[in-house]
Design an enzyme around this catalytic site. Structure first.
Site, PDB file in Angstrom:
ATOM      1  N   GLY A   1       2.976  -5.302   1.219  1.00 24.43           N
ATOM      2  CA  GLY A   1       2.756  -3.871   1.439  1.00 24.43           C
ATOM      3  C   GLY A   1       2.888  -3.090   0.146  1.00 24.43           C
TER       4      GLY A   1
ATOM      5  N   LYS B   1       0.295  12.749   8.673  1.00 27.96           N
ATOM      6  CA  LYS B   1      -1.079  12.321   8.401  1.00 27.96           C
ATOM      7  C   LYS B   1      -2.047  12.829   9.478  1.00 27.96           C
ATOM      8  CE  LYS B   1      -0.088   8.103   5.818  1.00 27.96           C
ATOM      9  NZ  LYS B   1      -0.385   6.672   5.713  1.00 27.96           N
TER      10      LYS B   1
ATOM     11  N   SER C   1       5.733   7.193  -4.763  1.00 22.12           N
ATOM     12  CA  SER C   1       4.628   7.828  -5.506  1.00 22.12           C
ATOM     13  C   SER C   1       5.091   8.697  -6.665  1.00 22.12           C
ATOM     14  CB  SER C   1       3.755   8.663  -4.564  1.00 22.12           C
ATOM     15  OG  SER C   1       3.050   7.824  -3.722  1.00 22.12           O
TER      16      SER C   1
ATOM     17  N   ARG D   1      -4.775   1.797  22.438  1.00 19.72           N
ATOM     18  CA  ARG D   1      -5.041   2.032  21.002  1.00 19.72           C
ATOM     19  C   ARG D   1      -6.134   1.106  20.490  1.00 19.72           C
ATOM     20  NH1 ARG D   1      -0.232   3.849  17.025  1.00 19.72           N
ATOM     21  NH2 ARG D   1       0.076   5.841  18.002  1.00 19.72           N
TER      22      ARG D   1
ATOM     23  N   GLY E   1      -2.214  -4.328  14.892  1.00 20.59           N
ATOM     24  CA  GLY E   1      -1.729  -2.955  14.687  1.00 20.59           C
ATOM     25  C   GLY E   1      -2.918  -2.016  14.585  1.00 20.59           C
TER      26      GLY E   1
ATOM     27  N   THR F   1       2.223  11.832   3.712  1.00 19.12           N
ATOM     28  CA  THR F   1       2.815  10.646   4.316  1.00 19.12           C
ATOM     29  C   THR F   1       3.418  10.993   5.679  1.00 19.12           C
ATOM     30  OG1 THR F   1       4.205   8.719   3.883  1.00 19.12           O
ATOM     31  CG2 THR F   1       5.047  10.816   3.067  1.00 19.12           C
TER      32      THR F   1
ATOM     33  N   ASN G   1      -4.491  11.031   4.210  1.00 19.35           N
ATOM     34  CA  ASN G   1      -3.295  10.742   3.396  1.00 19.35           C
ATOM     35  C   ASN G   1      -3.401  11.356   2.010  1.00 19.35           C
ATOM     36  OD1 ASN G   1      -4.982   8.878   2.113  1.00 19.35           O
ATOM     37  ND2 ASN G   1      -3.425   7.275   2.042  1.00 19.35           N
TER      38      ASN G   1
ATOM     39  N   GLY H   1      -2.671   1.339  14.829  1.00 20.61           N
ATOM     40  CA  GLY H   1      -2.154   2.697  14.610  1.00 20.61           C
ATOM     41  C   GLY H   1      -2.793   3.298  13.372  1.00 20.61           C
ATOM     42  N   GLY H   2      -2.050   4.197  12.701  1.00 23.17           N
ATOM     43  CA  GLY H   2      -2.618   4.927  11.571  1.00 23.17           C
ATOM     44  C   GLY H   2      -3.129   4.011  10.473  1.00 23.17           C
TER      45      GLY H   2
HETATM   46  P1  NAD Z   1       1.733   3.691  13.784  1.00 22.51           P
HETATM   47  O1  NAD Z   1       2.922   3.985  14.631  1.00 22.51           O
HETATM   48  O2  NAD Z   1       0.626   4.698  13.694  1.00 22.51           O
HETATM   49  O3  NAD Z   1       1.064   2.310  14.251  1.00 22.51           O
HETATM   50  C1  NAD Z   1       1.785   1.123  14.474  1.00 22.51           C
HETATM   51  C2  NAD Z   1       1.065   0.359  15.592  1.00 22.51           C
HETATM   52  O4  NAD Z   1       1.699  -0.925  15.700  1.00 22.51           O
HETATM   53  C3  NAD Z   1       1.159   1.018  16.952  1.00 22.51           C
HETATM   54  O5  NAD Z   1      -0.154   1.138  17.487  1.00 22.51           O
HETATM   55  C4  NAD Z   1       2.018   0.063  17.781  1.00 22.51           C
HETATM   56  O6  NAD Z   1       1.632   0.013  19.142  1.00 22.51           O
HETATM   57  C5  NAD Z   1       1.770  -1.248  17.089  1.00 22.51           C
HETATM   58  N1  NAD Z   1       2.863  -2.239  17.201  1.00 22.51           N
HETATM   59  C6  NAD Z   1       4.168  -2.072  16.908  1.00 22.51           C
HETATM   60  N2  NAD Z   1       4.835  -3.239  17.031  1.00 22.51           N
HETATM   61  C7  NAD Z   1       3.915  -4.169  17.418  1.00 22.51           C
HETATM   62  C8  NAD Z   1       3.982  -5.566  17.684  1.00 22.51           C
HETATM   63  N3  NAD Z   1       5.128  -6.238  17.584  1.00 22.51           N
HETATM   64  N4  NAD Z   1       2.836  -6.188  18.064  1.00 22.51           N
HETATM   65  C9  NAD Z   1       1.668  -5.514  18.166  1.00 22.51           C
HETATM   66  N5  NAD Z   1       1.546  -4.185  17.922  1.00 22.51           N
HETATM   67  C10 NAD Z   1       2.666  -3.529  17.539  1.00 22.51           C
HETATM   68  O7  NAD Z   1       2.319   3.384  12.331  1.00 22.51           O
HETATM   69  P2  NAD Z   1       1.511   3.374  10.937  1.00 22.51           P
HETATM   70  O8  NAD Z   1       1.519   4.734  10.354  1.00 22.51           O
HETATM   71  O9  NAD Z   1       0.213   2.686  11.142  1.00 22.51           O
HETATM   72  O10 NAD Z   1       2.480   2.501  10.026  1.00 22.51           O
HETATM   73  C11 NAD Z   1       2.698   1.111  10.292  1.00 22.51           C
HETATM   74  C12 NAD Z   1       3.460   0.495   9.141  1.00 22.51           C
HETATM   75  O11 NAD Z   1       2.675   0.584   7.946  1.00 22.51           O
HETATM   76  C13 NAD Z   1       4.783   1.184   8.809  1.00 22.51           C
HETATM   77  O12 NAD Z   1       5.751   0.181   8.585  1.00 22.51           O
HETATM   78  C14 NAD Z   1       4.473   1.943   7.525  1.00 22.51           C
HETATM   79  O13 NAD Z   1       5.624   2.089   6.726  1.00 22.51           O
HETATM   80  C15 NAD Z   1       3.484   1.007   6.865  1.00 22.51           C
HETATM   81  N6  NAD Z   1       2.564   1.625   5.873  1.00 22.51           N
HETATM   82  C16 NAD Z   1       2.377   0.964   4.694  1.00 22.51           C
HETATM   83  C17 NAD Z   1       1.482   1.462   3.765  1.00 22.51           C
HETATM   84  C18 NAD Z   1       1.287   0.742   2.458  1.00 22.51           C
HETATM   85  O14 NAD Z   1       0.590   1.265   1.563  1.00 22.51           O
HETATM   86  N7  NAD Z   1       1.807  -0.449   2.301  1.00 22.51           N
HETATM   87  C19 NAD Z   1       0.746   2.638   4.008  1.00 22.51           C
HETATM   88  C20 NAD Z   1       0.956   3.289   5.226  1.00 22.51           C
HETATM   89  C21 NAD Z   1       1.866   2.769   6.157  1.00 22.51           C
END
Ligand code: NAD
Length: 269
Positions: A247, A71, A21, A161, A132, A67, A92, A134-135
């Site tokens: 991404g 978050k 950024s 989740r 996925g 970040t 964010n 997560g966040g």
């Molecule tokens: P997080 O830890 O909050 O969530 C990840 C989720 O993935 C978890 O719920 C976990 O249980 C699940 N998971 C992991 N491996 C898995 C698999 N093999 N199969 C199924 N589920 C699985 O993480 P986050 O903050 O959501 O970030 C995730 C990714 O997104 C990171 O690599 C981060 O760098 C990337 N990200 C990219 C951007 C972008 O703008 N491109 C923005 C934010 C985050």
């Protein structure tokens, strides 16, 4: 060049050296002759309370991009957050009002939709799979529901989740059918990897390889992982003739949303 008159924005996280950024915003500020600059801030978690208090009094600071890993923790410490940030429990981006009040939002999902739009994909009426919960997956799922997908399937290694995300989306978007789990990729117009699977050259896929057989060439396949740019999932999708979204495209496509919320750029850069 920084001047005494330069107004600031920041990006906060820990570590911070990997973020793109500052170069993206500072390039835009310079190209558009804005007396603004972005600072990267790496802060310890035990200093966050003092940091928040400092933000309230920091008069030449307009806002902060947030970040990993702050978050969630910062979402609970602001004066006001958007409806989606409150539901997702994450921010964010923070805007500092002139009176020192701090407002938060989460525009990860908007960045995803902007990038999808640039790839010719409109979410309304489409069938989407988000792996996925997560966040970032939650933020993308929220924006897909808001954009009017016909149906949404969620998957995550953690069943809890998935259930909690399905619950909160179900309350906010009762009109969107939401399911958990999938056995084939055939019916999806959009497949999103929102897990870290494939990050850092591990070669990992977020789903069983055999399921790729059912992937149709008309499905847009998107990944949130930024490094490598072409993840194993995106490489496999390209082999099957699918359009792909990286991404990096998602991250770049939300710069305008972040800057607009902080009050320093238009919504579209
Ligand atoms: P997080 O830890 O909050 O969530 C990840 C989720 O993935 C978890 O719920 C976990 O249980 C699940 N998971 C992991 N491996 C898995 C698999 N093999 N199969 C199924 N589920 C699985 O993480 P986050 O903050 O959501 O970030 C995730 C990714 O997104 C990171 O690599 C981060 O760098 C990337 N990200 C990219 C951007 C972008 O703008 N491109 C923005 C934010 C985050």
């Amino acid at each position: 060049m920084l001047h005494g008159s330069t107004e600031l924005v920041a990006i906060v996280g820990s570590p911070i050296t990997q973020v793109k950024s500052p170069e993206n915003f500072n390039r835009w500020f310079q190209a558009n002759r804005q007396d603004l600059a972005m600072l990267p801030i790496d802060i310890r978690e035990d200093a966050l309370d003092a940091f928040i208090e400092t933000l309230r009094g920091w008069q030449n600071l307009r806002g902060v991009v947030v970040t990993v890993p702050y978050k969630q923790v910062l979402a609970g410490r602001l004066d006001e957050v958007s409806e989606r940030a409150a539901a997702l429990g994450t921010v964010n981006v923070i805007r500092r009002q002139a009176d020192g009040r701090l407002l938060g939002d989460n525009v990860d999902g908007e960045g995803f939709l902007n990038a999808a739009c640039l790839n010719g994909f409109q979410a309304r009426g489409k069938r989407a799979l988000v792996i996925g919960a997560g966040g970032v997956g939650s933020a993308i799922a929220w924006s897909l529901c808001q954009a009017g997908v016909a149906s949404l399937v969620l998957a995550d290694a953690s069943a809890a989740r998935c259930e909690s995300l399905a619950g909160l989306l179900g309350k906010a978007f009762a009109e969107v059918p939401i399911e958990i789990g999938y056995e084939s990729l055939e019916s999806f117009d959009l497949l999103v990897n929102a897990t870290p699977a494939g990050m850092g050259g591990t070669g990992e896929l977020p789903l069983p390889t055999a399921l790729l057989e059912g992937l149709r060439a008309s499905t847009l396949v998107a990944d949130v992982v930024t490094s490598p740019e072409i993840t194993p999932l995106l490489a496999a999708a390209r082999e099957r003739g699918c359009a792909v979204q990286t991404g990096a495209q998602m991250a770049f496509a939300q710069l305008g949303n972040l800057g607009h919320f902080m009050g320093v750029t238009p919504l579209q850069l």
